[in-house]
Scaffold this active site. Structure first.
Site, short mmCIF file in Angstrom:
data_model
loop_
_atom_site.label_atom_id
_atom_site.label_comp_id
_atom_site.label_asym_id
_atom_site.label_seq_id
_atom_site.Cartn_x
_atom_site.Cartn_y
_atom_site.Cartn_z
N TYR A 1 48.21 33.77 31.47
CA TYR A 1 47.03 32.93 31.25
C TYR A 1 46.08 33.60 30.25
CZ TYR A 1 42.44 30.89 31.94
OH TYR A 1 41.20 30.33 31.71
N ASP B 1 44.31 40.58 40.64
CA ASP B 1 42.86 40.43 40.81
C ASP B 1 42.17 41.78 40.58
OD1 ASP B 1 42.19 37.84 41.30
OD2 ASP B 1 42.25 37.99 43.48
N1 UDP Z 1 39.30 34.71 46.79
C1 UDP Z 1 39.44 34.92 48.15
N2 UDP Z 1 39.93 33.89 48.91
C2 UDP Z 1 40.26 32.68 48.39
C3 UDP Z 1 40.11 32.47 46.99
C4 UDP Z 1 39.63 33.51 46.23
O1 UDP Z 1 39.17 36.00 48.66
O2 UDP Z 1 40.72 31.80 49.14
C5 UDP Z 1 38.76 35.80 45.96
C6 UDP Z 1 39.66 36.19 44.80
O3 UDP Z 1 40.56 37.19 45.22
C7 UDP Z 1 38.64 36.69 43.78
C8 UDP Z 1 37.39 35.87 44.08
O4 UDP Z 1 37.56 35.33 45.38
O5 UDP Z 1 38.33 38.04 44.01
C9 UDP Z 1 37.20 34.73 43.11
O6 UDP Z 1 38.41 34.03 43.03
P1 UDP Z 1 38.54 32.64 42.26
O7 UDP Z 1 39.93 32.15 42.47
O8 UDP Z 1 37.43 31.73 42.67
O9 UDP Z 1 38.29 33.01 40.73
P2 UDP Z 1 39.03 34.07 39.77
O10 UDP Z 1 38.27 35.37 39.95
O11 UDP Z 1 40.45 34.14 40.14
O12 UDP Z 1 38.80 33.50 38.41
#
Ligand code: UDP
Length: 324
Positions: A140, A284
């Protein structure tokens, strides 16, 4: 100004379209509606078309003659990009190149590109400045970085000018409640937590509790979608005023942990819900926070929603009354 907005029926695109219309710009939305929503476009004209349709693109440019293009249309799921990289290189990169070729042919010299903090991969230090090394850790991020590179090369070779906005974590919804985030399936933290609060989901998982952050959970710079939208309008004005090609980070410059988000949602909604501690999600990084001084200094960006509660409130309002 006459503006063509690709992906204008999507989450961030629809908030930009709304603001462009409110200030009187002439907007045409191009969206294939694979992930976008017809209802999100409001009163803007909508052309349902895929960016891979070269002849269609050509026709549309000729008929509408936009002065500028804002390009959102893309797939955004990091995990899916790892499983199916070509889907991302085809849609985000190859179709992005087709759009640039169509712009070149039509003589369009102003371009705003929706980029991402994923181009930085795992940062060496936070807050992350635009000059940090570009080292995506998933397809991505690469699919977006390749378009950034093409933009740099095009701008060097011609009088084409662009602004690339590297988004941190877009969140929130327009306070009107008419448009908001709607992904199927939803994978983003804030909408998921509010769905847990409303009872639509039985619980919420925390992905990783052992990160080197104050409470062990990941920290992100959540930026309200309307502030993000405003950055696009300012970028458009900047290019119109003759500004040179530039890349800007879009974030508030401070972050919240997953636990802080969960606590804030519980406080704001007065609802309790189950929280499950789950393993970390692949790819992540522990902390992503923007150094967004350039956006403030050069584009004179003045955020209106720099407050986690304000973000959550607008998402709650959307979740309780959503139309799509
Ligand atoms: N996250 C989480 N549980 C969820 C979805 C996301 O703990 O069900 C965490 C994820 O690991 C990241 C943060 O929340 O650290 C933000 O995730 P999101 O998918 O919203 O955005 P990203 O950082 O991937 O763009």
């Amino acid at each position: 100004m006459k503006v063509l907005v690709t992906g204008g029926a999507g989450y961030i695109g629809s908030h930009v379209v709304r603001q462009l219309l409110l200030r009187g710009d002439d907007v045409l939305v191009l969206d294939n509606l694979v992930n976008g929503h017809r209802e999100a476009v409001g009163v803007a004209r909508l052309e349902v078309m895929d960016l891979s349709d070269n002849a269609g693109l050509k026709r549309l440019m000729k008929a509408f003659q936009p002065e500028a293009v804002i390009h959102f249309a893309a797939f955004i799921e990091v995990g899916e990009s790892v499983r199916n990289p070509l889907k991302y290189y085809q849609n985000n990169t190859a179709n992005g190149f087709s759009l640039l070729a169509a712009c070149q042919e039509a003589g369009i010299r102003k371009f705003i590109f929706s980029s991402t903090a994923a181009v930085y991969g795992t940062p060496k230090a936070v807050p992350i400045p635009e000059t940090a090394s570009l080292a995506p850790i998933n397809p991505y991020g690469f699919s977006k970085l390749f378009v950034e590179q093409a933009l740099r090369d095009l701008a060097a070779a011609s009088d084409f000018r662009y602004v690339a906005l590297r988004y941190f974590n877009a969140a929130g919804a327009d306070p009107s409640g008419e448009i908001g985030e709607s992904h199927k399936p939803e994978s983003h933290l804030i909408p998921l937590v509010l769905q847990a609060a409303s009872g639509e989901r039985k619980d919420i998982s925390i992905f990783g509790t052992d990160y080197p952050t104050p409470d062990g959970t990941c920290v992100r710079d959540y930026v309200h979608v309307n502030d993000l939208a405003d950055a696009h309008l300012k970028a458009l004005d900047y290019l119109k005023d003759g500004g040179e090609s530039r890349v800007f980070n879009c974030g508030y410059g401070h972050g919240y942990s997953v636990r802080e988000v969960l606590d804030a949602v519980k406080r704001m909604t007065g609802k309790d819900f189950s929280v499950v501690e789950a393993p970390p999600r692949t790819g992540d990084p522990a902390e992503l926070v923007a150094d967004s001084r350039l956006l403030t200094e050069i584009l004179k960006w003045k955020p209106q929603f720099d407050n986690l509660n304000a973000i959550i409130e607008t998402v709650w309002n959307w979740e309780l009354n959503r139309r799509y």
